[in-house]
Scaffold this motif. Structure first.
Motif, short mmCIF file in Angstrom:
data_model
loop_
_atom_site.label_atom_id
_atom_site.label_comp_id
_atom_site.label_asym_id
_atom_site.label_seq_id
_atom_site.Cartn_x
_atom_site.Cartn_y
_atom_site.Cartn_z
N SER A 92 -6.09 -5.00 5.19
CA SER A 92 -5.95 -6.23 4.11
C SER A 92 -6.58 -6.08 2.93
O SER A 92 -6.39 -6.58 1.54
N ARG A 93 -7.60 -5.26 2.64
CA ARG A 93 -8.49 -5.02 1.78
C ARG A 93 -8.30 -3.53 1.00
O ARG A 93 -9.22 -3.17 0.42
N SER A 108 -6.28 -1.93 -0.85
CA SER A 108 -6.01 -1.78 -2.37
C SER A 108 -7.00 -2.28 -3.23
O SER A 108 -6.86 -2.52 -4.39
N ASP A 109 -8.15 -2.80 -2.65
CA ASP A 109 -8.82 -3.51 -3.29
C ASP A 109 -9.42 -2.62 -4.65
O ASP A 109 -9.61 -3.05 -5.73
N SER A 110 -9.69 -1.28 -4.27
CA SER A 110 -10.31 -0.60 -5.33
C SER A 110 -9.22 -0.24 -6.72
O SER A 110 -9.58 -0.15 -7.70
N ARG A 153 -7.04 -2.72 -7.29
CA ARG A 153 -6.97 -3.82 -7.92
C ARG A 153 -8.26 -4.01 -9.08
O ARG A 153 -8.19 -4.66 -9.99
N SER A 154 -9.22 -3.41 -8.62
CA SER A 154 -10.41 -3.58 -9.72
C SER A 154 -10.62 -2.51 -10.47
O SER A 154 -11.42 -2.24 -11.46
N ASN A 201 0.73 -1.25 -0.05
CA ASN A 201 -0.06 0.08 -0.05
C ASN A 201 0.85 1.28 -0.01
O ASN A 201 0.53 2.44 -0.63
N TRP A 246 -9.79 5.03 -7.10
CA TRP A 246 -9.02 4.01 -6.21
C TRP A 246 -8.04 4.99 -5.31
O TRP A 246 -8.16 4.75 -3.99
N ASP A 286 -12.12 -16.03 6.56
CA ASP A 286 -12.61 -14.68 5.62
C ASP A 286 -14.35 -14.52 5.95
O ASP A 286 -14.81 -14.36 4.77
#
Length: 155
Positions: free
Chosen positions: A126-127, A129-131, A133-134, A4, A139, A38
């Motif tokens: 842990s989530r 950077s999800d935006s 990655r998508s 990150n 982001w 999860d």
């Protein structure tokens, strides 16, 4: 954490402060339990009184509060997708999370709110950077606002 920071270097200092504040909370001894790995509401199937859990490939043994934090993190992320939570929101009072915590506390090994909040932040982190990655065009904004939410929960 390093992923990150390298992805969005302007957040590196804030991420390090969050890590420093979170680490001692996660190192506290907690109650070990069989964990989903999860956990989230979409992995609970209900048919009348028949309840089944799905997606058990990450099942493990560890801090029971981790699964509760995962559950809370997913509910938070679904909520913020519709707009930011007001500052100071008690994230453990969100409807699904509150119901899960109520049911969990009835069992033999409950978890404290502070344990669940620490693991919630861990799972939000842990989530983070999800935006990215998508391939979301927002982001950077998403990462910054999610980091602000984690800071609000921790402090």
């Amino acid at each position: 954490m390093a992923e990150n920071s390298s992805l969005y270097p302007e957040l590196a200092g804030r991420l390090e402060r969050l890590r420093a504040g979170l680490e001692p909370l996660l190192r506290r001894p907690g109650r070990a339990a069989l964990m989903h790995g999860d956990f989230s509401a979409d992995q609970v199937l209900v048919d009348g009184s028949d309840i089944r859990l799905t997606d058990l490939e990450r099942c493990t043994y560890g801090a029971g509060a981790s699964d509760l934090g995962s559950f809370a993190a997913v509910e938070i992320l679904h909520r913020v997708a519709d707009g930011p939570l007001p500052k100071g929101t008690d994230v453990l009072s969100l409807p699904r999370t509150a119901a899960m915590l109520d049911g969990y506390s009835a069992g033999p090994s409950g978890a404290t709110d502070s344990e669940v909040l620490a693991w919630t932040i861990f799972h939000l982190l842990s989530r983070l950077s999800d935006s990215f990655r998508s391939c979301s065009p927002t982001w950077r904004h998403d990462m910054a606002s999610h980091l602000e939410l984690m800071e609000d929960i921790l402090w």
